[in-house]
Design a protein around this motif. Structure first.
Motif, PDB file in Angstrom:
ATOM      1  N   TYR A  96       0.203  -3.711 -11.566  1.00 35.59           N
ATOM      2  CA  TYR A  96       0.111  -3.314 -12.934  1.00 35.59           C
ATOM      3  C   TYR A  96      -0.171  -1.952 -13.174  1.00 35.59           C
ATOM      4  CZ  TYR A  96      -0.096  -8.499 -13.450  1.00 35.59           C
ATOM      5  OH  TYR A  96       0.112  -9.779 -13.321  1.00 35.59           O
ATOM      6  N   THR A  97       0.895  -1.074 -13.620  1.00 38.52           N
ATOM      7  CA  THR A  97       0.614   0.324 -13.900  1.00 38.52           C
ATOM      8  C   THR A  97       0.460   0.718 -15.251  1.00 38.52           C
ATOM      9  OG1 THR A  97       2.857   1.030 -13.624  1.00 38.52           O
ATOM     10  CG2 THR A  97       1.801   0.490 -11.811  1.00 38.52           C
ATOM     11  N   ASP A  98       0.206   1.931 -15.521  1.00 41.21           N
ATOM     12  CA  ASP A  98       0.053   2.466 -17.019  1.00 41.21           C
ATOM     13  C   ASP A  98       1.337   3.322 -17.189  1.00 41.21           C
ATOM     14  OD1 ASP A  98      -0.238   4.671 -15.216  1.00 41.21           O
ATOM     15  OD2 ASP A  98      -1.264   6.032 -16.499  1.00 41.21           O
ATOM     16  N   LEU A  99       1.990   3.691 -16.117  1.00 43.28           N
ATOM     17  CA  LEU A  99       3.369   4.238 -16.662  1.00 43.28           C
ATOM     18  C   LEU A  99       4.775   3.549 -16.298  1.00 43.28           C
ATOM     19  CD1 LEU A  99       2.689   7.856 -15.177  1.00 43.28           C
ATOM     20  CD2 LEU A  99       2.505   7.046 -17.522  1.00 43.28           C
ATOM     21  N   SER A 100       4.504   2.642 -15.233  1.00 45.53           N
ATOM     22  CA  SER A 100       5.866   2.090 -14.602  1.00 45.53           C
ATOM     23  C   SER A 100       5.821   0.545 -14.981  1.00 45.53           C
ATOM     24  CB  SER A 100       5.847   2.240 -13.133  1.00 45.53           C
ATOM     25  OG  SER A 100       5.940   3.463 -12.879  1.00 45.53           O
ATOM     26  N   GLY A 101       4.798   0.182 -15.902  1.00 46.54           N
ATOM     27  CA  GLY A 101       4.852  -1.304 -16.315  1.00 46.54           C
ATOM     28  C   GLY A 101       4.307  -2.269 -15.138  1.00 46.54           C
ATOM     29  N   THR A 102       4.917  -3.348 -15.067  1.00 47.09           N
ATOM     30  CA  THR A 102       4.568  -4.318 -13.951  1.00 47.09           C
ATOM     31  C   THR A 102       5.738  -4.208 -12.716  1.00 47.09           C
ATOM     32  OG1 THR A 102       3.411  -5.581 -15.437  1.00 47.09           O
ATOM     33  CG2 THR A 102       4.147  -6.613 -13.090  1.00 47.09           C
ATOM     34  N   ILE A 103       5.065  -3.932 -11.508  1.00 46.57           N
ATOM     35  CA  ILE A 103       5.849  -3.864 -10.296  1.00 46.57           C
ATOM     36  C   ILE A 103       5.838  -5.025  -9.575  1.00 46.57           C
ATOM     37  CG2 ILE A 103       7.011  -2.609  -8.198  1.00 46.57           C
ATOM     38  CD1 ILE A 103       7.348  -1.321 -10.916  1.00 46.57           C
ATOM     39  N   THR A 104       6.664  -5.954  -9.110  1.00 46.99           N
ATOM     40  CA  THR A 104       6.399  -7.134  -8.448  1.00 46.99           C
ATOM     41  C   THR A 104       7.336  -6.974  -6.950  1.00 46.99           C
ATOM     42  OG1 THR A 104       6.234  -8.433 -10.389  1.00 46.99           O
ATOM     43  CG2 THR A 104       6.678  -9.675  -8.222  1.00 46.99           C
ATOM     44  N   ASN A 111       1.065   7.223 -11.138  1.00 47.06           N
ATOM     45  CA  ASN A 111       0.650   6.020 -12.032  1.00 47.06           C
ATOM     46  C   ASN A 111      -0.782   5.780 -11.583  1.00 47.06           C
ATOM     47  OD1 ASN A 111       2.835   4.275 -13.101  1.00 47.06           O
ATOM     48  ND2 ASN A 111       3.718   5.291 -11.358  1.00 47.06           N
ATOM     49  N   THR A 112      -1.522   5.273 -13.010  1.00 44.43           N
ATOM     50  CA  THR A 112      -3.072   4.600 -12.540  1.00 44.43           C
ATOM     51  C   THR A 112      -2.363   3.264 -12.283  1.00 44.43           C
ATOM     52  OG1 THR A 112      -4.025   6.256 -14.288  1.00 44.43           O
ATOM     53  CG2 THR A 112      -5.091   4.085 -13.658  1.00 44.43           C
ATOM     54  N   ILE A 113      -3.052   2.788 -11.535  1.00 45.21           N
ATOM     55  CA  ILE A 113      -3.053   1.367 -10.882  1.00 45.21           C
ATOM     56  C   ILE A 113      -4.182   0.447 -11.656  1.00 45.21           C
ATOM     57  CG2 ILE A 113      -2.860  -0.422  -9.248  1.00 45.21           C
ATOM     58  CD1 ILE A 113      -0.684   1.722  -8.942  1.00 45.21           C
ATOM     59  N   LEU A 114      -3.681  -0.219 -12.726  1.00 46.78           N
ATOM     60  CA  LEU A 114      -4.627  -1.011 -13.421  1.00 46.78           C
ATOM     61  C   LEU A 114      -5.208  -2.300 -12.921  1.00 46.78           C
ATOM     62  CD1 LEU A 114      -2.620  -0.583 -16.852  1.00 46.78           C
ATOM     63  CD2 LEU A 114      -4.427   0.727 -16.254  1.00 46.78           C
ATOM     64  N   GLY A 115      -4.316  -2.962 -11.973  1.00 45.69           N
ATOM     65  CA  GLY A 115      -4.721  -3.989 -11.350  1.00 45.69           C
ATOM     66  C   GLY A 115      -3.550  -4.629 -10.326  1.00 45.69           C
ATOM     67  N   ILE A 116      -4.118  -5.579  -9.380  1.00 48.78           N
ATOM     68  CA  ILE A 116      -3.146  -6.134  -8.525  1.00 48.78           C
ATOM     69  C   ILE A 116      -3.447  -7.762  -8.669  1.00 48.78           C
ATOM     70  CG2 ILE A 116      -2.185  -6.147  -6.247  1.00 48.78           C
ATOM     71  CD1 ILE A 116      -3.051  -3.312  -5.810  1.00 48.78           C
ATOM     72  N   ARG A 117      -2.287  -8.486  -8.757  1.00 52.80           N
ATOM     73  CA  ARG A 117      -2.572 -10.208  -8.559  1.00 52.80           C
ATOM     74  C   ARG A 117      -1.457 -10.335  -7.819  1.00 52.80           C
ATOM     75  NH1 ARG A 117      -2.343 -13.262 -14.056  1.00 52.80           N
ATOM     76  NH2 ARG A 117      -4.462 -12.522 -14.386  1.00 52.80           N
ATOM     77  N   GLY A 118      -1.880 -11.426  -6.819  1.00 48.47           N
ATOM     78  CA  GLY A 118      -0.640 -12.126  -5.736  1.00 48.47           C
ATOM     79  C   GLY A 118      -1.062 -13.139  -4.788  1.00 48.47           C
ATOM     80  N   ILE A 119      -0.367 -13.637  -4.355  1.00 51.20           N
ATOM     81  CA  ILE A 119      -0.446 -14.478  -3.108  1.00 51.20           C
ATOM     82  C   ILE A 119      -0.336 -13.859  -1.995  1.00 51.20           C
ATOM     83  CG2 ILE A 119       1.048 -16.415  -1.875  1.00 51.20           C
ATOM     84  CD1 ILE A 119       2.299 -16.932  -4.788  1.00 51.20           C
ATOM     85  N   PHE A 120      -1.376 -13.665  -1.173  1.00 51.45           N
ATOM     86  CA  PHE A 120      -1.547 -12.910  -0.077  1.00 51.45           C
ATOM     87  C   PHE A 120      -1.622 -13.775   1.332  1.00 51.45           C
ATOM     88  CE2 PHE A 120      -3.117 -10.348  -3.637  1.00 51.45           C
ATOM     89  CZ  PHE A 120      -2.409  -9.487  -3.516  1.00 51.45           C
ATOM     90  N   ASN A 121      -1.376 -15.158   1.127  1.00 54.87           N
ATOM     91  CA  ASN A 121      -1.539 -16.087   2.424  1.00 54.87           C
ATOM     92  C   ASN A 121      -0.429 -16.948   2.432  1.00 54.87           C
ATOM     93  OD1 ASN A 121      -2.770 -18.549   3.743  1.00 54.87           O
ATOM     94  ND2 ASN A 121      -3.870 -16.726   4.666  1.00 54.87           N
ATOM     95  N   GLY A 122       0.480 -16.727   3.335  1.00 54.05           N
ATOM     96  CA  GLY A 122       1.583 -17.555   3.670  1.00 54.05           C
ATOM     97  C   GLY A 122       1.257 -18.889   4.098  1.00 54.05           C
ATOM     98  N   THR A 123       0.509 -19.259   4.654  1.00 55.69           N
ATOM     99  CA  THR A 123      -0.023 -20.713   4.980  1.00 55.69           C
ATOM    100  C   THR A 123      -0.641 -21.347   3.687  1.00 55.69           C
ATOM    101  OG1 THR A 123      -1.108 -19.789   7.286  1.00 55.69           O
ATOM    102  CG2 THR A 123      -1.584 -21.833   6.552  1.00 55.69           C
ATOM    103  N   ILE A 127       0.796  -1.213   0.022  1.00 53.79           N
ATOM    104  CA  ILE A 127       0.236   0.059   0.030  1.00 53.79           C
ATOM    105  C   ILE A 127       1.018   1.181   0.051  1.00 53.79           C
ATOM    106  CG2 ILE A 127      -1.744   1.331   1.197  1.00 53.79           C
ATOM    107  CD1 ILE A 127      -2.865  -1.405   2.145  1.00 53.79           C
ATOM    108  N   ASN A 128       1.795   1.188   0.822  1.00 46.88           N
ATOM    109  CA  ASN A 128       2.757   2.574   0.802  1.00 46.88           C
ATOM    110  C   ASN A 128       3.345   2.559  -0.597  1.00 46.88           C
ATOM    111  OD1 ASN A 128       2.122   3.411   3.579  1.00 46.88           O
ATOM    112  ND2 ASN A 128       3.646   1.989   4.297  1.00 46.88           N
ATOM    113  N   LEU A 129       3.844   1.509  -0.928  1.00 47.92           N
ATOM    114  CA  LEU A 129       4.501   1.518  -2.074  1.00 47.92           C
ATOM    115  C   LEU A 129       3.710   2.175  -3.427  1.00 47.92           C
ATOM    116  CD1 LEU A 129       6.909   0.798  -4.261  1.00 47.92           C
ATOM    117  CD2 LEU A 129       5.753  -1.489  -4.496  1.00 47.92           C
ATOM    118  N   ILE A 130       2.311   1.879  -3.461  1.00 42.30           N
ATOM    119  CA  ILE A 130       1.390   2.216  -4.333  1.00 42.30           C
ATOM    120  C   ILE A 130       1.020   3.996  -3.997  1.00 42.30           C
ATOM    121  CG2 ILE A 130      -0.789   2.270  -5.105  1.00 42.30           C
ATOM    122  CD1 ILE A 130      -0.774  -0.733  -4.761  1.00 42.30           C
TER     123      ILE A 130
END
Length: 335
Positions: free
Chosen positions: A295-303, A164-176, A154-157
């Motif tokens: 996924y952003t419009d200006l910075s591409g994909t940040i992982t 940037n316009t944030i187009l989408g977020i996809r990920g693994i959000f549960n370590g268990t 969140i702080n990164l965004i």
């Protein structure tokens, strides 16, 4: 030197982590111009108050506050009465009604106190209300620790990717879930054995339902949808499927074709489901790691990747939020 007086509500694993991290990092924080003082701690057994600051040495050896509490004030009474300017709320999560954390946060924000939290429930149930309360009272609501553990998402965004316009977020959000799927793939374990191992190691709760059924991930997707995409959605708006039907055979077949299976949350799609992820993808992380592609419009994909759970790890995200409040206020003051 800016003195920051903190009331800590909740003294479980994360609460202990907060006390520990602030004690450990005192010198570094003073170098940033911040003197963080925890002046009260509250749990279900009582409240400990010390206007001069509570030392980690005096409380970290105690599982609860029962033996050291010097007040019978409730959490809300503590928030109202103790001379603090910031409340760290780390009580257990309830995504049905958000209590007791929701009441604590409402009390703090209404009394003009910043709130930093790892508690997902109140944000899932009443994010818009809490954000309005914060804005109306000129304080900040920060919740990095609710979504990605140590991942600076969140702080990164909000800070680094501003513009940037944030187009989408996809990920693994549960370590268990990620640990269970990793062990099933590596050792050909059946689901039940991998889950039992995760429980033995403390990665899974005695009742792992929230994790393995995708509930925890869905709660995080709701928070991201509302905080980043202004979608005003609730938990029931998310399509959720967990990992309980994944078999070692399906994982082996995926590997044969160059994939792993991961529990993936997506926003703004509002889905949580097991998905095929290419083995060489940045999202194909193992063990208890989390990972998210932005996924952003200006910075591409940040992982970004980071540990998804743990007292110290969650406390690190909380500390980052605390520091960001005062850095933000300092920058605002310049302009």
């Amino acid at each position: 030197m800016r003195e920051v007086r903190i009331s800590l509500i909740g003294y479980g694993v994360v609460g202990h982590g907060v006390v520990d991290v602030i004690s450990r990092k005192r010198k570094m924080l003073r170098g940033l111009g911040l003197d963080l003082k925890i002046v009260s701690i509250t749990d279900h057994t009582g409240t400990l108050v010390n206007e001069d600051g509570i030392s980690g040495e005096s409380v970290l050896s105690h599982k609860t506050l029962h033996e050291v509490a010097n007040s019978e004030m409730s959490a809300k009474e503590t928030i109202r009465s103790v001379n603090s300017e910031l409340v760290v709320e780390v009580t257990p999560t309830n995504i049905v009604h958000g209590q007791p954390g929701l009441g604590h946060m409402e009390e703090a924000l209404s009394n003009g106190k910043h709130v930093v939290t790892s508690n997902k429930g109140p944000l899932v149930v009443a994010y818009d209300k809490l954000k309005r309360l914060a804005d109306d009272n000129g304080v900040m609501l920060k919740f990095e620790a609710t979504v990605g553990g140590t991942m600076p998402l969140i702080n990164l965004i909000e800070r680094t990717l501003v513009g940037n316009t944030i187009l989408g977020i996809r990920g693994i959000f549960n370590g268990t879930c990620n640990y269970i799927l990793t062990r099933m793939a590596e050792e050909q374990y059946p689901f039940s054995r991998a889950l039992a191992e995760a429980q033995e190691l403390g990665y899974a709760e005695a009742d792992p339902t929230y994790d393995i059924e995708g509930v925890d991930t869905a709660a995080k997707i709701v928070i991201l949808a509302n905080a980043i995409f202004n979608m005003n959605v609730k938990y029931n708006d998310v399509q959720v499927r967990g990992i309980t039907e994944i078999t070692p055979e399906s994982l082996a077949l995926a590997k044969k074709h160059g994939y792993v299976i991961k529990l993936i949350g997506e926003v703004p799609a509002l889905t949580v489901r097991p998905m095929l992820v290419p083995i060489r993808s940045p999202l194909a992380v193992g063990s208890t790691l989390n990972a998210a592609a932005i996924y952003t419009d200006l910075s591409g994909t940040i992982t970004v990747t980071g540990l998804g759970a743990g007292g110290l790890e969650t406390a690190a995200a909380i500390l980052s939020d605390i520091v960001s409040i005062y850095r933000t206020k300092r920058v605002d003051a310049i302009f």
